[in-house]
Design an enzyme around this catalytic site. Structure first.
Site, mmCIF file in Angstrom:
data_model
loop_
_atom_site.group_PDB
_atom_site.id
_atom_site.type_symbol
_atom_site.label_atom_id
_atom_site.label_comp_id
_atom_site.label_asym_id
_atom_site.label_seq_id
_atom_site.Cartn_x
_atom_site.Cartn_y
_atom_site.Cartn_z
ATOM 1 N N GLU A 251 100.157 110.433 11.727
ATOM 2 C CA GLU A 251 100.771 111.705 11.311
ATOM 3 C C GLU A 251 102.273 111.714 11.551
ATOM 4 O O GLU A 251 103.006 112.394 10.869
ATOM 5 C CB GLU A 251 100.097 112.866 12.051
ATOM 6 C CG GLU A 251 100.409 114.221 11.459
ATOM 7 C CD GLU A 251 99.444 115.304 11.925
ATOM 8 O OE1 GLU A 251 99.938 116.376 12.268
ATOM 9 O OE2 GLU A 251 98.215 115.082 11.947
ATOM 10 N N ASP B 172 96.256 113.314 13.001
ATOM 11 C CA ASP B 172 95.605 114.067 14.078
ATOM 12 C C ASP B 172 94.158 114.378 13.714
ATOM 13 O O ASP B 172 93.859 114.735 12.573
ATOM 14 C CB ASP B 172 96.354 115.379 14.346
ATOM 15 C CG ASP B 172 97.545 115.171 15.285
ATOM 16 O OD1 ASP B 172 97.777 114.022 15.696
ATOM 17 O OD2 ASP B 172 98.239 116.157 15.600
ATOM 18 N N TYR C 2 94.107 116.067 23.409
ATOM 19 C CA TYR C 2 94.471 116.776 22.169
ATOM 20 C C TYR C 2 94.553 118.291 22.396
ATOM 21 O O TYR C 2 93.600 118.894 22.900
ATOM 22 C CB TYR C 2 93.422 116.450 21.095
ATOM 23 C CG TYR C 2 93.745 117.002 19.734
ATOM 24 C CD1 TYR C 2 94.797 116.495 18.979
ATOM 25 C CD2 TYR C 2 92.995 118.046 19.195
ATOM 26 C CE1 TYR C 2 95.087 116.996 17.727
ATOM 27 C CE2 TYR C 2 93.273 118.551 17.931
ATOM 28 C CZ TYR C 2 94.331 118.029 17.209
ATOM 29 O OH TYR C 2 94.620 118.535 15.969
#
Length: 693
Positions: free
Chosen positions: A8, A111, A314
């Site tokens: 990303e 992601d 995350y």
């Protein structure tokens, strides 16, 4: 065989490249060991705006605009007065196309979430790529997690439903936002911005603000009695409220004529309090706002930075639990962060069924270094919560006693801590923000022995005055809670359940919704509170009874999107519902009368013409050559229309209270208009002036 990996952003691509041995740096990608590792720089591709479909002018007869199919375009940036394709995005897309063309297989490493999936799929679709791809799905960016992920790749088709849900959300937001904004702008002849999620959020802020502003506080009185047992002074409060002071005084006189109190009931019980669950993003944002004053957006940025530095997992997660396999790693992680706990560990935050795409935010065990002060603050919050979550329950003995004088009853509550358990982790760090408002429970080291029907002497009696309080204004923390649990505003049980699970927006988008409303001047921060601006209140007054402002609508859509992601609803069924809803919205808004609030026009002190209008951010002369203007925000306060009128007509405002200097100090002053038509401050009892804005 050549493998292309697409991440990303560049920082993540560099980490993956190092692990797979792609060490040769090229323009826009890394190469080596049979790998090409490139990156997307966020959303390179977006849905085209109405102009691309031939709808440049705002016309009622064009609404609703329903593109079929939606067109994808390269990310747009503003240049002069028009939008053009972002040159940086065009350049990187050319690199990605080249890498895809050279590759025999593609690994998607954006992601691991709905937005990350959409970022890749839009690029894949825009470049008309037909090659199969595999998915790297990981919850942390440590070398170990990346290596494990690369050896456990999933077929890209495994995440098709996630993509369908992301695409449906993106298109729904376009349809509702574009059509509703255009409809209101046409009717009210101005620039308005409405949205599927932002408008119900604005409605919640406005509703609470108006409720708070218009609340009429009523006084009431309570009786208190003082007695003693085992050398301990006990203060009990009457169960009854007196709305009339005279009645309270009469009751007090009767009470004081008594000499004793009888114990009516005694309740004693030992309670166990489980530790708080691990953090998801919203819970972390709420705590960081309450304790540190951080905005939701700031907390998300810091949590993302900690994730990219490999020291926490995350951040954009909606789960406060971990799975059994992660739980097996917890003893090792606790040792790595220097906080080992003895077995058995608390399993309160362990539940496979409550972990969705990602588990709760936890430390990775990597040693932090080079962190900013704010990053240390958030990291420490994550670590403390991690240790608390696996610590034992705390144990308390609670006691509640009801006394009577024969006429009135009085309550006394107390608590004795038996074992601190998880509370020991931050024993000395409890902040004011963490202390409960329910302060009628006394914290004692030992509890008195009282029995029913026991008679105690009445030492004293008193009367206290109280006032009814409105619901407080939203802070960022309580607004996040309201967005998370918007089901409270919904009547039907099933929709309420959906919103309790999904709320308004998602953990990943709520901070952005708040920031968007601030950017559009619909809401603003006032110290710790979030309040609407005049512009926001004006929009609310227009849409408050319309479907666009209804939290129930958002609950229904969130439930449907979750069903698409779970493979339980086809996305075309959702699209039909949204298309029908958009038609209703346009009908509702276009049927509004075009009456607008007409701002009065004042005589300009500079050019003498009747030409000064008052707007949301500025009062200014409409005469092109004049240039007279006064900004409405001065030292952190907003000048009211009356303040502006006084300044223009008499050259000065009344005393303005609560102004804030650049050094952060509060002061009171008048704003006065000088001979050169600029403003300055005039202080009471002082003749000196300080140049204003």
């Amino acid at each position: 065989m050549t493998t292309c990996i697409i991440a990303e952003k560049p920082s993540v691509a560099r980490d993956i490249a190092r692990i797979v041995g792609a060490n040769s740096k090229q323009d826009g990608y890394m190469e080596g060991s049979g790998y090409l590792v490139t990156w997307a720089m966020g959303h390179l591709i977006a849905l085209a705006m109405p102009e691309a479909y031939g709808f440049s002018a705002y016309k009622a007869e064009d609404l609703p605009i329903r593109p079929n199919p939606f067109q994808l375009v390269v990310r747009q940036v503003r240049k002069d007065k028009e939008y053009i394709s972002d040159p940086a995005a065009l350049k990187q897309l050319k690199v990605i196309r080249s890498c895809f063309d050279k590759a025999d297989r593609i690994i998607v490493a954006t992601d691991a979430g709905r937005e990350g999936e959409l970022i890749f799929r839009y690029i894949y679709q825009y470049l008309d790529c037909k090659k199969t791809f595999e998915r790297l799905w990981i919850s942390s960016l440590t070398d170990k997690a990346i290596r494990e992920g690369l050896s456990n790749l999933k077929p890209g088709s495994h995440y098709d439903n996630l993509y369908h849900s992301a695409k449906a959300r993106s298109e729904a937001d376009w349809l509702v936002g574009i059509n509703a904004s255009r409809a209101l702008s046409i009717v009210r002849k101005g620039g308005y911005s409405l949205g599927r999620v932002q408008t119900p959020t604005l409605a919640m802020v406005c509703r609470r603000y108006i409720e708070n502003r218009d609340f009429s506080s009523a006084p009431f009185w309570k009786l208190s009695v003082f007695t003693e047992k085992e050398g301990m002074s006990l203060k009990a409060v009457s169960c009854k409220d007196y709305e009339n002071e005279a009645l309270a005084q009469t009751a007090l006189a009767a009470l004081r004529s008594q000499s004793q109190l009888t114990v009516e009931t005694v309740t004693r019980k030992v309670t166990h309090t489980a530790p708080p669950l691990l953090y998801d993003l919203t819970a972390l944002q709420k705590d960081a706002n309450r304790r540190q004053g951080f905005s939701a957006d700031k907390t998300l940025s810091i949590a993302q930075s900690l994730y990219e530095k490999k020291i926490t997992t995350y951040p954009r997660t909606g789960s406060r639990y971990i799975s059994e396999d992660v739980f097996e790693e917890v003893p090792v992680l606790l040792r790595k962060i220097g906080m080992p706990l003895s077995n058995p560990l608390n399993r309160h935050s362990v539940d496979n069924t409550k972990v969705t795409d990602h588990h709760a935010i936890i430390p990775t065990g990597e040693t932090p270094s080079g962190l900013s002060t704010d990053e240390i603050t958030i990291y420490q919050m994550v670590v403390n919560r991690f240790v608390e979550a696996f610590s034992p329950d705390s144990e308390e003995e609670r006691m509640q006693v009801r006394f009577t004088d024969g006429t009135n009853t009085f309550t006394w509550k107390a608590c004795r801590q038996i074992s601190l358990g998880w509370k020991a982790v931050q024993k000395d760090k409890a902040t004011e923000a963490d202390k409960k408002e329910d302060s009628d429970e006394h914290i004692l080291s030992s509890l008195p022995n009282l029995t029913e029907d026991e008679v105690l002497s009445l030492v004293n009696a008193d009367i206290t005055e109280h006032k009814t309080k409105p619901k407080p204004l939203y802070t960022e923390a309580t607004l996040l809670s309201a967005m998370e649990n918007a089901g409270k505003e919904v009547k039907e049980d099933d929709k309420s359940k959906a919103m309790a699970e999904c709320g308004i927006g998602t953990p990943a988008t709520r901070a952005n919704i708040i920031e968007t409303l601030i950017l559009r001047d619909y809401i603003r921060r006032d110290k710790k509170a979030i309040i609407p601006t005049e512009k926001g209140l004006a929009v609310y007054e227009i849409v408050k009874d319309k479907k666009i402002a209804n939290a129930e609508m958002t609950g229904a859509w969130e439930l449907a999107l979750a069903a698409i992601e779970a493979g339980k609803m086809p996305s075309d069924k959702f699209a039909q519902g949204i298309n029908s809803y958009v038609g209703t919205i346009c009908e509702e808004l276009l049927s509004l009368s075009s009456e607008q609030k007409s701002y009065p026009v004042y005589r300009c002190p500079k050019c003498g013409q009747q030409s000064v209008g008052i707007y949301a951010k500025v009062a200014k002369c409409r005469h092109e050559t004049c240039g007279f203007h006064v900004f409405r925000e001065v030292c952190s306060i907003l000048l009211s229309e009356d303040n502006i009128r006084d300044l223009i007509s008499s050259g000065r405002t009344p005393i303005l209270k609560g102004l804030t200097s650049k050094a952060g100090k509060k002061f009171n002053a008048r704003l006065v208009l000088g001979e050169d038509y600029t403003t300055s401050f005039e202080f009471e009892n002082k003749k000196g002036k300080q140049r204003g804005r």
